[in-house]
Design a protein around this motif. Structure first.
Motif, PDB file in Angstrom:
ATOM      1  N   VAL A 174       0.911  -1.208   0.039  1.00  0.00           N
ATOM      2  CA  VAL A 174       0.079  -0.159  -0.022  1.00  0.00           C
ATOM      3  C   VAL A 174       0.872   1.493  -0.071  1.00  0.00           C
ATOM      4  CG1 VAL A 174      -1.606   1.459   1.483  1.00  0.00           C
ATOM      5  CG2 VAL A 174      -1.956  -1.194   1.060  1.00  0.00           C
ATOM      6  N   GLU A 175       1.939   1.121   0.801  1.00  0.00           N
ATOM      7  CA  GLU A 175       2.747   2.234   1.180  1.00  0.00           C
ATOM      8  C   GLU A 175       3.571   2.499  -0.300  1.00  0.00           C
ATOM      9  OE1 GLU A 175       5.610   3.466   4.564  1.00  0.00           O
ATOM     10  OE2 GLU A 175       6.470   2.045   3.300  1.00  0.00           O
ATOM     11  N   SER A 176       3.899   1.511  -0.876  1.00  0.00           N
ATOM     12  CA  SER A 176       4.736   1.666  -2.061  1.00  0.00           C
ATOM     13  C   SER A 176       3.897   2.017  -3.165  1.00  0.00           C
ATOM     14  CB  SER A 176       5.300   0.037  -2.418  1.00  0.00           C
ATOM     15  OG  SER A 176       4.268  -0.605  -3.066  1.00  0.00           O
ATOM     16  N   GLN A 177       2.529   2.093  -3.141  1.00  0.00           N
ATOM     17  CA  GLN A 177       1.911   2.548  -4.084  1.00  0.00           C
ATOM     18  C   GLN A 177       1.380   4.094  -3.978  1.00  0.00           C
ATOM     19  OE1 GLN A 177       0.958   0.619  -7.155  1.00  0.00           O
ATOM     20  NE2 GLN A 177       2.921  -0.220  -6.210  1.00  0.00           N
ATOM     21  N   LYS A 178       1.781   4.484  -2.904  1.00  0.00           N
ATOM     22  CA  LYS A 178       1.670   5.947  -2.514  1.00  0.00           C
ATOM     23  C   LYS A 178       0.196   6.173  -1.836  1.00  0.00           C
ATOM     24  CE  LYS A 178       5.647   7.530  -4.418  1.00  0.00           C
ATOM     25  NZ  LYS A 178       6.411   6.252  -4.155  1.00  0.00           N
ATOM     26  N   TYR A 179      -0.242   5.127  -1.401  1.00  0.00           N
ATOM     27  CA  TYR A 179      -1.282   5.074  -0.669  1.00  0.00           C
ATOM     28  C   TYR A 179      -1.558   5.031   0.980  1.00  0.00           C
ATOM     29  CZ  TYR A 179      -4.788   4.658  -4.179  1.00  0.00           C
ATOM     30  OH  TYR A 179      -5.523   5.022  -5.412  1.00  0.00           O
ATOM     31  N   VAL A 180      -2.455   5.527   1.778  1.00  0.00           N
ATOM     32  CA  VAL A 180      -2.314   5.430   3.118  1.00  0.00           C
ATOM     33  C   VAL A 180      -3.468   4.721   3.669  1.00  0.00           C
ATOM     34  CG1 VAL A 180      -3.528   7.744   3.308  1.00  0.00           C
ATOM     35  CG2 VAL A 180      -2.046   6.697   5.358  1.00  0.00           C
ATOM     36  N   ALA A 181      -3.308   3.880   4.608  1.00  0.00           N
ATOM     37  CA  ALA A 181      -4.453   3.139   5.117  1.00  0.00           C
ATOM     38  C   ALA A 181      -5.307   4.021   6.078  1.00  0.00           C
ATOM     39  CB  ALA A 181      -4.147   1.736   6.086  1.00  0.00           C
ATOM     40  N   VAL A 182      -6.737   3.988   5.879  1.00  0.00           N
ATOM     41  CA  VAL A 182      -7.613   4.529   6.710  1.00  0.00           C
ATOM     42  C   VAL A 182      -8.742   3.751   7.137  1.00  0.00           C
ATOM     43  CG1 VAL A 182      -9.250   6.506   6.723  1.00  0.00           C
ATOM     44  CG2 VAL A 182      -7.345   6.926   5.517  1.00  0.00           C
ATOM     45  N   ASP A 183      -8.888   3.578   8.280  1.00  0.00           N
ATOM     46  CA  ASP A 183     -10.129   2.740   8.947  1.00  0.00           C
ATOM     47  C   ASP A 183      -9.591   1.233   8.762  1.00  0.00           C
ATOM     48  OD1 ASP A 183     -12.504   2.110  10.081  1.00  0.00           O
ATOM     49  OD2 ASP A 183     -13.539   2.166   8.152  1.00  0.00           O
ATOM     50  N   PHE A 184      -8.376   1.035   9.021  1.00  0.00           N
ATOM     51  CA  PHE A 184      -8.038  -0.290   9.262  1.00  0.00           C
ATOM     52  C   PHE A 184      -7.909  -0.712  10.634  1.00  0.00           C
ATOM     53  CE2 PHE A 184      -4.347  -3.372   9.801  1.00  0.00           C
ATOM     54  CZ  PHE A 184      -5.028  -4.354   9.141  1.00  0.00           C
ATOM     55  N   TYR A 185      -8.481  -1.739  10.936  1.00  0.00           N
ATOM     56  CA  TYR A 185      -8.578  -2.663  12.308  1.00  0.00           C
ATOM     57  C   TYR A 185      -8.900  -3.901  12.477  1.00  0.00           C
ATOM     58  CZ  TYR A 185     -13.904  -2.360  12.116  1.00  0.00           C
ATOM     59  OH  TYR A 185     -15.046  -2.390  11.698  1.00  0.00           O
ATOM     60  N   ASP A 186      -9.318  -4.758  13.254  1.00  0.00           N
ATOM     61  CA  ASP A 186      -9.326  -5.936  13.252  1.00  0.00           C
ATOM     62  C   ASP A 186     -10.625  -6.284  12.474  1.00  0.00           C
ATOM     63  OD1 ASP A 186     -11.054  -5.274  15.471  1.00  0.00           O
ATOM     64  OD2 ASP A 186      -9.842  -6.462  16.646  1.00  0.00           O
ATOM     65  N   GLY A 187     -11.464  -5.623  12.312  1.00  0.00           N
ATOM     66  CA  GLY A 187     -12.743  -5.714  11.384  1.00  0.00           C
ATOM     67  C   GLY A 187     -12.418  -5.929   9.861  1.00  0.00           C
ATOM     68  N   SER A 188     -11.286  -5.338   9.523  1.00  0.00           N
ATOM     69  CA  SER A 188     -10.685  -5.561   8.459  1.00  0.00           C
ATOM     70  C   SER A 188     -10.186  -6.785   7.941  1.00  0.00           C
ATOM     71  CB  SER A 188      -9.917  -4.316   7.808  1.00  0.00           C
ATOM     72  OG  SER A 188     -10.229  -3.065   8.610  1.00  0.00           O
ATOM     73  N   ILE A 189      -9.905  -7.830   8.813  1.00  0.00           N
ATOM     74  CA  ILE A 189      -8.987  -8.952   8.831  1.00  0.00           C
ATOM     75  C   ILE A 189      -9.868 -10.047   8.719  1.00  0.00           C
ATOM     76  CG2 ILE A 189      -7.197 -10.206   9.922  1.00  0.00           C
ATOM     77  CD1 ILE A 189      -6.452  -7.623  11.463  1.00  0.00           C
ATOM     78  N   LEU A 190      -9.826 -10.922   7.674  1.00  0.00           N
ATOM     79  CA  LEU A 190     -10.463 -12.179   7.548  1.00  0.00           C
ATOM     80  C   LEU A 190      -9.422 -13.221   7.668  1.00  0.00           C
ATOM     81  CD1 LEU A 190     -12.649 -11.356   4.460  1.00  0.00           C
ATOM     82  CD2 LEU A 190     -13.392 -11.232   6.713  1.00  0.00           C
ATOM     83  N   TYR A 191      -9.932 -14.328   8.401  1.00  0.00           N
ATOM     84  CA  TYR A 191      -8.919 -15.514   8.507  1.00  0.00           C
ATOM     85  C   TYR A 191      -9.822 -16.622   8.444  1.00  0.00           C
ATOM     86  CZ  TYR A 191      -5.218 -18.518  10.703  1.00  0.00           C
ATOM     87  OH  TYR A 191      -4.326 -19.025  10.603  1.00  0.00           O
ATOM     88  N   ASP A 192      -8.956 -17.755   7.458  1.00  0.00           N
ATOM     89  CA  ASP A 192      -9.577 -18.982   7.197  1.00  0.00           C
ATOM     90  C   ASP A 192      -8.951 -19.852   7.957  1.00  0.00           C
ATOM     91  OD1 ASP A 192     -10.009 -21.427   6.228  1.00  0.00           O
ATOM     92  OD2 ASP A 192      -9.704 -20.805   4.060  1.00  0.00           O
ATOM     93  N   PHE A 193      -9.605 -20.512   9.221  1.00  0.00           N
ATOM     94  CA  PHE A 193      -8.971 -21.222  10.223  1.00  0.00           C
ATOM     95  C   PHE A 193      -8.715 -22.703   9.315  1.00  0.00           C
ATOM     96  CE2 PHE A 193     -11.149 -18.118  12.779  1.00  0.00           C
ATOM     97  CZ  PHE A 193     -10.268 -17.894  13.583  1.00  0.00           C
ATOM     98  N   LYS A 194      -9.445 -23.129   8.590  1.00  0.00           N
ATOM     99  CA  LYS A 194      -9.024 -24.364   7.565  1.00  0.00           C
ATOM    100  C   LYS A 194      -7.917 -24.432   6.932  1.00  0.00           C
ATOM    101  CE  LYS A 194     -11.285 -27.335   4.473  1.00  0.00           C
ATOM    102  NZ  LYS A 194     -12.248 -26.943   3.451  1.00  0.00           N
ATOM    103  N   ASN A 195      -7.435 -23.172   6.477  1.00  0.00           N
ATOM    104  CA  ASN A 195      -6.315 -23.186   5.639  1.00  0.00           C
ATOM    105  C   ASN A 195      -5.336 -22.200   6.094  1.00  0.00           C
ATOM    106  OD1 ASN A 195      -7.438 -24.874   3.386  1.00  0.00           O
ATOM    107  ND2 ASN A 195      -8.988 -23.452   3.011  1.00  0.00           N
ATOM    108  N   ASP A 196      -5.464 -21.672   7.107  1.00  0.00           N
ATOM    109  CA  ASP A 196      -4.593 -20.759   7.713  1.00  0.00           C
ATOM    110  C   ASP A 196      -4.276 -19.631   6.969  1.00  0.00           C
ATOM    111  OD1 ASP A 196      -4.242 -21.665  10.500  1.00  0.00           O
ATOM    112  OD2 ASP A 196      -3.529 -23.459   9.579  1.00  0.00           O
ATOM    113  N   GLU A 197      -5.237 -19.160   6.363  1.00  0.00           N
ATOM    114  CA  GLU A 197      -4.762 -18.020   5.233  1.00  0.00           C
ATOM    115  C   GLU A 197      -5.619 -16.796   5.968  1.00  0.00           C
ATOM    116  OE1 GLU A 197      -5.390 -17.322   0.659  1.00  0.00           O
ATOM    117  OE2 GLU A 197      -6.366 -19.084   1.322  1.00  0.00           O
ATOM    118  N   THR A 198      -4.823 -15.510   5.467  1.00  0.00           N
ATOM    119  CA  THR A 198      -5.335 -14.235   6.006  1.00  0.00           C
ATOM    120  C   THR A 198      -5.560 -13.398   4.634  1.00  0.00           C
ATOM    121  OG1 THR A 198      -4.058 -14.356   7.892  1.00  0.00           O
ATOM    122  CG2 THR A 198      -4.904 -12.257   7.400  1.00  0.00           C
ATOM    123  N   LYS A 199      -6.775 -12.686   4.862  1.00  0.00           N
ATOM    124  CA  LYS A 199      -6.879 -11.599   3.580  1.00  0.00           C
ATOM    125  C   LYS A 199      -7.469 -10.222   4.470  1.00  0.00           C
ATOM    126  CE  LYS A 199      -7.643 -14.422  -0.619  1.00  0.00           C
ATOM    127  NZ  LYS A 199      -6.396 -13.995  -1.353  1.00  0.00           N
TER     128      LYS A 199
END
Length: 293
Positions: A164-189
């Motif tokens: 995000v930083e390298s693309q000259k953007y800044v994160a706004v409103d990022f918190y744990d509600g923006s994190i999805l976790y797949d418990f079966k495959n241990d994958e994060t998006k």
């Protein structure tokens, strides 16, 4: 203002949800059958899980009046339209994938690839204390994972935000509600980056600036303050304390990883911005160098 209680219950493909007033969703039929609805967001968006020919999609829509929304649907539509180029500019393996977007008769819809993850701040199912204490809560279950898995999740979060930083953007409103976790495959998006902005930016809302008080930096409470990489360093440090430590209690006794990583996270959340890492990349490099020792 008295809170409205006489909500309209609507049903799509056997799934019930509530709105403040009637709204037509005929356009959804072309996308497939609705299997779940997220109707308790305060952003003005309502979202649907839709299935078609074995493929699942996440559809975010603005134009209706969800039960927790106090604003104007027209503003929500404009915000969602503005979010599309953000997802296009920041496309990344750790970000949910944008597939399509279009105007409807009364609103605007954005279609994403479905990701089988659970939101770490699912306030609609596990509000308040339940988030931290209910064994079924995604956040509770995540905190019970071994440290290595949580570090891998944080690595996905940090690497995305370095991009995000390298693309000259800044994160706004990022918190744990923006994190999805797949418990079966241990994958994060990461999801819900609608408010990310091109850098540099400033706090144009004062103390009501977008975000959760649990992960906002001091400048995100102050009108006119810079919102930049140094701000985001704080946000990411705060997330590290949320996922590996005692969240707002940033003492080492609550920290599940090693002392070196604690020191990196601690510096990231310094109140004085001059004492933090100056870029996300610098923070992430310091984090990785401790991990690789």
């Amino acid at each position: 203002m008295a809170k409205q209680t006489n909500f309209i219950t609507m049903t799509l493909d056997k799934v019930d949800f509530q709105l403040q007033e009637e709204h037509t969703f005929n356009w959804l039929k072309q996308l497939g059958a609705v299997f779940c609805v997220f109707d308790q967001q305060d952003s003005g968006n309502i979202s649907f899980g839709v299935e078609n020919d074995g493929q699942r999609y996440f559809v975010k829509y603005a134009g209706a009046k969800p039960i927790d929304f106090t604003g104007n649907p027209k503003d929500a539509i404009e915000r969602l339209k503005k979010a599309v180029p953000v997802y296009q500019s920041l496309e990344h393996p750790h970000l949910i994938k944008l597939l399509d977007y279009f105007s409807t008769e009364n609103g605007y819809a954005v279609v994403f690839q479905w990701f089988e993850g659970e939101c770490l701040h699912s306030h609609w199912s596990f509000g308040g204390v339940a988030k931290f204490t209910n064994p079924k809560s995604p956040f509770y279950r995540f905190k019970k994972l071994e440290v290595e898995k949580r570090l891998k999740a944080l690595d996905a979060i940090f690497s995305f935000h370095t991009y995000v930083e390298s693309q000259k953007y800044v994160a706004v409103d990022f918190y744990d509600g923006s994190i999805l976790y797949d418990f079966k495959n241990d994958e994060t998006k990461i999801c819900d980056i609608d408010f990310y902005r091109e850098a540099p930016s400033r706090n144009d809302l004062g103390e009501d600036f977008w975000g959760s008080n649990r992960s906002k930096s001091p400048e995100e409470f102050e009108l006119g303050s810079p919102i930049d990489s140094i701000t985001n360093v704080f946000n990411l440090g705060a997330i590290a304390f949320g996922l590996l430590g005692g969240e707002m209690d940033r003492s080492f006794s609550k920290w599940d990883a090693n002392q070196g990583l604690y020191e990196v996270a601690r510096r990231a959340v310094e109140e004085d911005r001059n004492n933090r890492y100056s870029t996300i990349k610098e923070f992430y490099d310091a984090w990785k160098s401790v991990l690789n020792q």
